[in-house]
Design an enzyme around this catalytic site. Structure first.
Site, PDB file in Angstrom:
ATOM      1  N   LEU A  34      -8.530   3.445  -1.399  1.00 25.53           N
ATOM      2  CA  LEU A  34      -8.488   3.630   0.079  1.00 25.53           C
ATOM      3  C   LEU A  34      -8.917   2.217   0.043  1.00 25.53           C
ATOM      4  O   LEU A  34      -9.597   1.108  -0.730  1.00 25.53           O
ATOM      5  CB  LEU A  34     -10.173   4.347   0.175  1.00 25.53           C
ATOM      6  CG  LEU A  34      -9.940   5.544  -0.046  1.00 25.53           C
ATOM      7  CD1 LEU A  34     -11.435   6.055   0.382  1.00 25.53           C
ATOM      8  CD2 LEU A  34      -8.843   6.645   1.032  1.00 25.53           C
ATOM      9  N   ASP A  35      -8.429   1.499   1.220  1.00 23.04           N
ATOM     10  CA  ASP A  35      -8.426   0.250   1.810  1.00 23.04           C
ATOM     11  C   ASP A  35     -10.439  -0.070   1.255  1.00 23.04           C
ATOM     12  O   ASP A  35     -10.928   0.715   1.943  1.00 23.04           O
ATOM     13  CB  ASP A  35      -8.256  -0.144   3.113  1.00 23.04           C
ATOM     14  CG  ASP A  35      -6.647   0.234   3.542  1.00 23.04           C
ATOM     15  OD1 ASP A  35      -5.887  -0.656   2.219  1.00 23.04           O
ATOM     16  OD2 ASP A  35      -5.834   0.255   4.950  1.00 23.04           O
ATOM     17  N   ARG A  36     -10.425  -1.337   1.855  1.00 24.20           N
ATOM     18  CA  ARG A  36     -11.938  -1.490   2.433  1.00 24.20           C
ATOM     19  C   ARG A  36     -12.799  -1.404   3.314  1.00 24.20           C
ATOM     20  O   ARG A  36     -13.881  -0.956   3.006  1.00 24.20           O
ATOM     21  CB  ARG A  36     -11.955  -3.962   2.000  1.00 24.20           C
ATOM     22  CG  ARG A  36     -13.212  -3.812   1.970  1.00 24.20           C
ATOM     23  CD  ARG A  36     -13.129  -5.326   1.216  1.00 24.20           C
ATOM     24  NE  ARG A  36     -14.455  -5.564   1.021  1.00 24.20           N
ATOM     25  CZ  ARG A  36     -14.962  -7.264   1.070  1.00 24.20           C
ATOM     26  NH1 ARG A  36     -13.772  -7.888   0.736  1.00 24.20           N
ATOM     27  NH2 ARG A  36     -15.905  -7.801   0.730  1.00 24.20           N
TER      28      ARG A  36
END
Length: 325
Positions: A152-154
């Site tokens: 998942l993106d940050r």
């Protein structure tokens, strides 16, 4: 040296006056079969810098079945690994990864699914010392196997899968490649979303900015990508939508929505700076993208699973503000 002894050294670095650590011979168990040698050693030698491990491999100090070996060798069950004395960092070196647990949505012997908060990377790298996976490993020193199933993106919150067995990891990777299971995200986008349900099929390719930052763009010759977007609710100039991933490309939802004219609120790569600044003034300082629901068969038992992570308080609060505006 035993694992317990090495853990003690993490909080109290080795001094020259102490006895040197001894060579260890470790047999590879079934749960680690197929793992790269360097990753296997990083897990086994907690706290030892990777540079020390790679140097030991290149110098022939690490051996498998009495022979020299490369870092990318994949260990097999029953392999005997010679681990030389490896020193822990000096007192001035960076701190060890702090252990942390995250809200558990599902867990059994094979699979762990956590609700990742926004602002936390899933793994170390690109200027980040550590992420969710490193913190979970530090918090669970007795866990034999913990590996990310996906990313998942940050700034994206929500459901994150972690495999606790290699068999589960391989099965889940196969399911994701074959498009099995459903992954739904909730996103607040700029604009009045028109269609109740819309398929976005735009090819994507990666590129790098002059500053070295990785980006993704729509490209007819890029990798195929398919997102299904369903309207959930309108908030005047903004819309809450459900984005279902039919493929799993990097930044797929973010780029598909932005290319359609509806960038995600708070997106610092593909959104509008003035909108992000407006929401920051309202007290909302993140990207509004949340991995909300996951439906798939259990990778080992085959049991159908439907897992849900509700919107975080910050997202619910901003929706209430928009509702009353």
């Amino acid at each position: 040296m035993s694992l317990s002894a090495m853990r003690k050294e993490t909080s109290s670095p080795v001094s020259p006056s102490k006895a040197a650590p001894a060579v260890r011979m470790v047999e590879v168990g079934a749960e680690h079969a197929g793992q790269r040698l360097d990753n296997y050693l990083v897990r086994l030698c907690k706290g030892v810098p990777k540079t020390h491990i790679y140097k030991a491999i290149r110098g022939g100090e690490v051996r498998v079945n009495k022979g020299r070996i490369s870092a990318d060798y994949r260990v097999a069950e029953g392999d005997m690994v010679r681990i030389p004395p490896l020193r822990l960092p000096d007192p001035g070196a960076p701190r060890p990864v702090p252990g942390a647990e995250f809200p558990v949505v599902f867990e059994d012997d094979s699979l762990l699914v956590v609700d990742k908060p926004a602002g936390v990377a899933v793994h170390g790298g690109s200027g980040v010392s550590f992420g969710v996976i490193e913190q979970l490993r530090a918090a669970r020193p007795d866990a034999k196997f913990l590996e990310l199933v996906h990313r998942l993106d940050r700034e994206t919150s929500g459901l994150l899968m972690v495999a606790k067995k290699r068999s589960a990891l391989l099965a889940l990777h196969a399911m994701l490649r074959e498009g099995k299971g459903d992954k739904h995200y909730l996103a607040l986008v700029e604009g009045d979303w028109v269609n109740d349900r819309q398929h976005i099929k735009l090819g994507l390719s990666k590129w790098t900015t002059q500053s070295g930052e990785r980006r993704v763009k729509v490209d007819p010759d890029g990798q195929s990508a398919h997102t299904i977007v369903t309207l959930k609710r309108r908030f005047g100039d903004y819309s809450l939508v459900d984005a279902e991933l039919r493929t799993g490309r990097t930044h797929q939802i973010r780029v598909h929505l932005a290319a359609s004219g509806f960038p995600i609120v708070g997106d610092d790569k593909y959104g509008h700076d003035e909108v992000r600044a407006h929401f920051a003034r309202l007290g909302f300082g993140r990207m509004f993208l949340h991995a909300h629901q996951l439906t798939l068969n259990h990778p080992v038992t085959g049991e159908p699973l439907t897992l849900t992570a509700e919107l975080p308080p910050a997202c619910l609060k901003i929706l209430k503000q928009l509702e009353s505006a």
